[in-house]
Design an enzyme around this catalytic site. Structure first.
Site, PDB file in Angstrom:
ATOM      1  N   CYS A   1       0.670  -1.105   0.015  1.00 16.28           N
ATOM      2  CA  CYS A   1      -0.116   0.166   0.018  1.00 16.28           C
ATOM      3  C   CYS A   1       0.805   1.343  -0.161  1.00 16.28           C
ATOM      4  O   CYS A   1       2.143   1.199   0.428  1.00 16.28           O
ATOM      5  CB  CYS A   1      -0.985   0.128   1.081  1.00 16.28           C
TER       6      CYS A   1
ATOM      7  N   ASP B   1      15.927  -7.642 -10.737  1.00 14.12           N
ATOM      8  CA  ASP B   1      15.969  -7.308  -9.211  1.00 14.12           C
ATOM      9  C   ASP B   1      15.874  -8.479  -8.211  1.00 14.12           C
ATOM     10  O   ASP B   1      16.197  -8.527  -6.978  1.00 14.12           O
ATOM     11  CB  ASP B   1      15.007  -6.101  -8.778  1.00 14.12           C
TER      12      ASP B   1
ATOM     13  N   CYS C   1       7.449 -13.273   3.424  1.00 13.87           N
ATOM     14  CA  CYS C   1       7.487 -12.024   4.122  1.00 13.87           C
ATOM     15  C   CYS C   1       6.012 -12.130   5.178  1.00 13.87           C
ATOM     16  O   CYS C   1       4.961 -12.430   4.328  1.00 13.87           O
ATOM     17  CB  CYS C   1       7.544 -10.986   2.959  1.00 13.87           C
TER      18      CYS C   1
ATOM     19  N   CYS D   1      13.494 -12.209   4.460  1.00 10.11           N
ATOM     20  CA  CYS D   1      12.932 -13.232   3.273  1.00 10.11           C
ATOM     21  C   CYS D   1      14.424 -13.665   2.647  1.00 10.11           C
ATOM     22  O   CYS D   1      14.400 -14.839   1.764  1.00 10.11           O
ATOM     23  CB  CYS D   1      12.191 -12.278   2.265  1.00 10.11           C
TER      24      CYS D   1
ATOM     25  N   CYS E   1      12.697  -2.251   5.819  1.00 15.69           N
ATOM     26  CA  CYS E   1      12.476  -3.456   4.687  1.00 15.69           C
ATOM     27  C   CYS E   1      13.590  -3.261   3.400  1.00 15.69           C
ATOM     28  O   CYS E   1      13.400  -1.981   2.608  1.00 15.69           O
ATOM     29  CB  CYS E   1      10.980  -3.462   4.108  1.00 15.69           C
TER      30      CYS E   1
ATOM     31  N   CYS F   1      15.343  -5.175   7.903  1.00 14.69           N
ATOM     32  CA  CYS F   1      14.828  -6.559   7.749  1.00 14.69           C
ATOM     33  C   CYS F   1      15.483  -7.083   6.450  1.00 14.69           C
ATOM     34  O   CYS F   1      15.489  -6.837   5.376  1.00 14.69           O
ATOM     35  CB  CYS F   1      13.225  -6.522   7.734  1.00 14.69           C
TER      36      CYS F   1
ATOM     37  N   SER G   1      12.198  -1.832 -13.206  1.00 16.23           N
ATOM     38  CA  SER G   1      12.842  -1.718 -12.009  1.00 16.23           C
ATOM     39  C   SER G   1      14.146  -2.090 -11.842  1.00 16.23           C
ATOM     40  O   SER G   1      15.125  -1.946 -11.037  1.00 16.23           O
ATOM     41  CB  SER G   1      12.076  -2.761 -11.001  1.00 16.23           C
TER      42      SER G   1
HETATM   43  S1  SF4 Z   1      10.729 -10.132   4.726  1.00 21.29           S
HETATM   44 FE1  SF4 Z   1      11.675  -9.022   2.866  1.00 21.29          FE
HETATM   45  S2  SF4 Z   1      10.101  -8.212   1.829  1.00 21.29           S
HETATM   46 FE2  SF4 Z   1       9.468  -8.547   3.899  1.00 21.29          FE
HETATM   47  S3  SF4 Z   1       9.723  -6.636   5.102  1.00 21.29           S
HETATM   48 FE3  SF4 Z   1      11.609  -8.161   5.142  1.00 21.29          FE
HETATM   49  S4  SF4 Z   1      13.317  -7.546   3.574  1.00 21.29           S
HETATM   50 FE4  SF4 Z   1      11.036  -6.576   3.282  1.00 21.29          FE
END
Ligand code: SF4
Length: 486
Positions: free
Chosen positions: A9, A353, A389, A444, A243, A441, A290
């Site tokens: 979003c 990417d 994620c 993933c 992220c 983060c 991208s």
């Molecule tokens: S898990 Fe990956 S896509 Fe989700 S917030 Fe963390 S870095 Fe971003």
């Protein structure tokens, strides 16, 4: 990039007495359209009550002049949505508006709450009625029922209970608020517009409006804007986990995140990739749009010329018309068209990417070969995605992720049909972004989540359990039940 990896979003808010705040919000959302194309909405306030318009589709499809003129007031919030919880239904479009004992409250949310199910149960037990299936309404009701005599106390209560990612815009008849979760997982910035204020998911929205960037809303911070001015407080201690995919793919290349313009960061990712995984190639191509900046970076570092060998149909957006069989067979050609004259007999370094399920990647590789490419050397500006994620990015379950399911890079290479395949390392990605690793983060890529997430088989399983179909495991039902009851 795979169209199976989608952002959740975009949020926007404006406080500007004597301005057409609905129109400002419309153009703010227009700049954030890349963050969600399923539905859009605007809520405005005039000091007495709230007004709301929402609808399915792109921002330009949802609002007309009549809608904007029915949104009076001196402040507004807006939202563009791609659903990760709650179905793709008009009733789930945001902002969501609720009645509270203290009056109306509207809320727009970017992110995902991992303990929404248990919070919803608690609220139901307290007699709260829900109109939608979204975790965003859970946040709105939690805020509306939070104990405390001040917003600071209420927000502190809310942030202690919510687990997950949330960048929020909140509107009452008397104030505009913007809040960011303690991880700061999703972006949110503050700007000045003439005598007023704007908040937005990305700085590109400020640029389009001629607003001046002031600063980012900090992790755990709430900014409250009223006729008396702006106040800010920290409702929870920050525990940074931004992220990193915002730099790699989600954010627009002309946005500034954490003080860094995204475009040169993507070039640096491409350059780092060229150092880690050189290719014997004649030309470098990026999967548009991208991966274009990263392809330019790869080209500059390697000395191999950059060529626009794939043209993207820039007007492909989300459609609600189902493709028929013939269109399905054309598949990826709807989105990309190769240029055979540039590809014929060439060894191509193809920059992308990320690879999620590998459906699109496989088709793009085949398309380049069909257009005459002699060799295709696939290079990815992120590490293999091995874990799903939980924070608002729709990747599906682990067993749907190609790198979670197959055994190593060579198996993935064979699957996508490339001659060679190279992924950027985690450390290489961090170095290219140029910020400390502990700010991000990386879940993933590593499987290490910054907050507790459920050990639920549907999201983390390597295979669908025997006798179960994967379609039974929808994200909506998978909201975990880890407790935050007090
Ligand atoms: S898990 Fe990956 S896509 Fe989700 S917030 Fe963390 S870095 Fe971003």
């Amino acid at each position: 990039m795979s169209p199976t990896l989608r952002e959740a979003c975009g949020v926007f808010g404006v406080f500007a007495p004597n301005e057409d705040v609905a129109r400002i919000t419309f153009y703010g959302l227009y700049a954030l359209q890349h963050r969600g194309q399923e539905s859009a909405g605007i809520a405005s306030a005039n000091g007495r009550r709230l007004y709301l318009r929402t609808g399915m589709g792109l921002v330009s499809q949802v609002f007309d002049e009549e809608d904007l003129s029915s949104l009076p007031g001196h402040m507004a919030i807006g939202h563009t949505r791609y659903s990760t919880t709650g179905s793709s239904l008009a009733q789930n479009a945001q902002p969501c508006l609720i009645e509270t004992p203290n009056g109306e409250l509207a809320l727009g949310h970017n992110g995902n709450i991992v303990n929404a199910a248990v919070l919803r149960e608690d609220l139901l037990e307290q007699g709260v009625a829900f109109a939608t299936g979204t975790d965003s309404e859970v946040i709105a009701q939690l805020l509306a029922t939070a104990p405390g005599v001040s917003w600071e106390e209420r927000w502190s209560y809310v942030m202690r209970r919510l687990i997950g990612a949330y960048s929020l815009v909140v509107l009452t008849p008397h104030e505009l608020m913007a809040a960011r979760d303690p991880m700061g997982n999703r972006p949110l910035c503050l700007g000045r517009l003439d005598g007023g204020w704007v908040v937005a998911s990305e700085t590109c929205a400020l640029d389009h409006l001629g607003a001046e960037f002031v600063r980012e809303v900090e992790p755990g911070e709430v900014v409250r804007i009223t006729e008396e001015g702006v106040e800010s407080f920290h409702a929870a201690p920050r525990k940074d986990a931004f992220c990193i995919f915002e730099y790699i793919y989600f954010a627009r290349p002309d946005s500034v995140l954490g003080g860094k313009l995204v475009y040169p960061v993507r070039m640096a990712l491409g350059a780092q990739l060229a150092r880690e995984h050189p290719a014997d190639a004649d030309i470098v191509i990026g999967v548009p749009d991208s991966a274009t900046a990263a392809a330019v970076g790869y080209s500059q570092e390697s000395g191999i010329p950059f060529v626009e060998g794939l043209v993207k149909n820039r007007y492909v957006g989300r459609t609600f018309i189902q493709p028929d069989q013939r269109i399905r067979e054309v598949g990826v050609h709807l989105k990309y068209n190769p240029l055979p004259e540039l590809l014929e007999g060439r060894r191509v370094a193809l920059i992308e990417d990320s690879i999620v399920r590998a459906t699109t990647t496989t088709r793009v590789v085949a398309m380049l070969r069909k257009a005459g490419a002699r060799e295709v050397h696939m290079r990815i500006t992120s590490p293999p995605i091995i874990s799903p994620c939980f924070f608002g990015i729709d990747m599906g379950t682990r067993w749907e992720l190609i790198a979670g399911r197959l055994n190593g890079v060579d198996e993935i290479r064979q699957h996508i049909g490339a001659d060679t395949l190279g992924y950027l390392s985690v450390q290489g990605m961090i170095d290219a972004v140029g910020k400390p690793k502990d700010r991000f983060c990386l879940a993933c890529f590593t499987g290490n989540y910054p907050v507790p997430v459920p050990l639920q088989m549907d999201k983390l399983a390597l295979e669908a359990p025997p006798g179960r179909d994967r379609h039974e495991f929808e994200w909506t039902d998978a909201v975990p039940s880890i407790g935050t009851r007090t």
